[in-house]
Design a protein around this motif. Structure first.
Motif, short mmCIF file in Angstrom:
data_model
loop_
_atom_site.label_atom_id
_atom_site.label_comp_id
_atom_site.label_asym_id
_atom_site.label_seq_id
_atom_site.Cartn_x
_atom_site.Cartn_y
_atom_site.Cartn_z
N ALA A 101 0.84 -1.21 0.00
CA ALA A 101 0.00 0.00 0.00
C ALA A 101 0.87 1.26 0.00
CB ALA A 101 -0.94 -0.01 1.21
N HIS A 102 1.96 1.25 0.76
CA HIS A 102 2.86 2.41 0.78
C HIS A 102 3.51 2.63 -0.59
CE1 HIS A 102 3.20 2.20 5.40
NE2 HIS A 102 2.42 3.20 5.05
N LEU A 103 3.89 1.54 -1.24
CA LEU A 103 4.48 1.67 -2.57
C LEU A 103 3.49 2.29 -3.56
CD1 LEU A 103 6.78 1.10 -4.60
CD2 LEU A 103 5.75 -1.18 -4.93
N VAL A 104 2.27 1.77 -3.58
CA VAL A 104 1.26 2.28 -4.50
C VAL A 104 0.95 3.74 -4.20
CG1 VAL A 104 -1.14 2.04 -5.26
CG2 VAL A 104 0.28 0.00 -4.94
N LYS A 151 3.90 6.00 -5.28
CA LYS A 151 3.92 6.22 -6.73
C LYS A 151 2.80 7.17 -7.16
CE LYS A 151 7.54 4.05 -7.91
NZ LYS A 151 8.66 4.86 -8.39
N HIS A 152 1.66 7.06 -6.49
CA HIS A 152 0.54 7.98 -6.77
C HIS A 152 0.95 9.42 -6.45
CE1 HIS A 152 -3.47 9.70 -6.90
NE2 HIS A 152 -3.32 10.09 -5.65
N LEU A 163 6.99 13.45 -0.77
CA LEU A 163 6.04 12.53 -0.15
C LEU A 163 6.09 11.17 -0.85
CD1 LEU A 163 3.96 12.42 2.13
CD2 LEU A 163 2.22 13.07 0.45
N GLY A 164 6.21 11.18 -2.16
CA GLY A 164 6.33 9.94 -2.90
C GLY A 164 7.57 9.17 -2.51
N GLU A 165 8.69 9.87 -2.40
CA GLU A 165 9.94 9.22 -1.99
C GLU A 165 9.84 8.66 -0.57
OE1 GLU A 165 12.95 12.19 -2.58
OE2 GLU A 165 13.04 11.84 -4.74
N LYS A 166 9.16 9.39 0.29
CA LYS A 166 8.99 8.92 1.67
C LYS A 166 8.29 7.56 1.69
CE LYS A 166 8.30 8.87 6.17
NZ LYS A 166 9.36 8.52 7.08
N PRO A 216 -3.34 13.46 -0.38
CA PRO A 216 -2.19 13.21 0.49
C PRO A 216 -2.47 13.43 1.98
CG PRO A 216 -1.49 14.48 -1.42
CD PRO A 216 -3.00 14.41 -1.46
N VAL A 217 -3.20 14.47 2.32
CA VAL A 217 -3.49 14.74 3.73
C VAL A 217 -4.41 13.67 4.30
CG1 VAL A 217 -4.52 16.38 5.36
CG2 VAL A 217 -3.07 17.22 3.49
N ASP A 218 -5.41 13.29 3.52
CA ASP A 218 -6.29 12.21 3.97
C ASP A 218 -5.50 10.92 4.18
OD1 ASP A 218 -8.47 13.91 3.87
OD2 ASP A 218 -9.23 13.11 1.96
N TYR A 219 -4.52 10.68 3.30
CA TYR A 219 -3.73 9.46 3.43
C TYR A 219 -2.87 9.49 4.70
CZ TYR A 219 -0.87 5.45 2.80
OH TYR A 219 -0.25 4.25 3.03
N ILE A 220 -2.24 10.60 4.96
CA ILE A 220 -1.41 10.71 6.18
C ILE A 220 -2.26 10.41 7.41
CG2 ILE A 220 -0.12 12.32 7.65
CD1 ILE A 220 1.51 11.66 5.25
#
Length: 151
Positions: free
Chosen positions: A23-26, A29-30, A39-42, A82-86
């Motif tokens: 899930a973190h990889l997907v 990449k998103h 954020l993607g690199e993180k 991104p904020v919702d994901y965090i």
């Protein structure tokens, strides 16, 4: 030492962490595709780190004479914001760290597995603190300013 108990714990975290890592990889990449390079690199880096733990868990299961299972994983929806994901990831991390603390007691009679899981717990706590910091930062500087920092 109760090898069966250690193998079950390691298998549980192998399966769950494999799912979480993917899930973190997907998601990473998103975020990269959205232009949020940092954020993607993180999150893609987080995938690599988590799969390193999976390898350690598998090695320990093998050392204990267990058989690693390739178990089905529950699917997840991509979180586009991104904020919702965090925030969603933070909720998962809070539950995961609590679960790890509960697991540690049952591994005390297997010092090698205990040490592996202790290292994993410390790593997960670090990730938890990072996510808490990001949510606090969004609240402090605002969503747009936080997103600018992720470019």
């Amino acid at each position: 030492m109760n090898a069966k108990n250690s193998i079950e714990a390691l298998q549980f975290f192998t399966t769950g962490l494999t799912n979480g890592a993917f899930a973190h990889l997907v998601q990473g990449k998103h975020f990269e595709a959205m232009g949020f390079k940092k954020l993607g690199e993180k999150y893609t880096g987080h995938y690599d780190e988590e799969m390193g733990w999976v390898k350690k868990f598998i090695e320990r299961i093998n050392d204990l004479g267990g058989e690693v299972k390739i178990e089905d994983q529950k699917g997840r929806e991509l979180v586009k914001d991104p904020v919702d994901y965090i925030k969603a990831d933070l909720a998962i991390q809070e539950k995961g760290v609590e679960l790890l603390y509960g697991c540690m007691e049952g591994l005390k009679d297997d010092p090698t597995t205990y040490d592996i899981m202790k290292g994993y717990l410390a790593d997960e706590e670090e990730d938890l603190y990072w996510s808490q910091e990001q949510v606090a930062m969004v609240d402090l500087i605002g969503r747009e300013n936080w997103l600018l920092r992720q470019l």
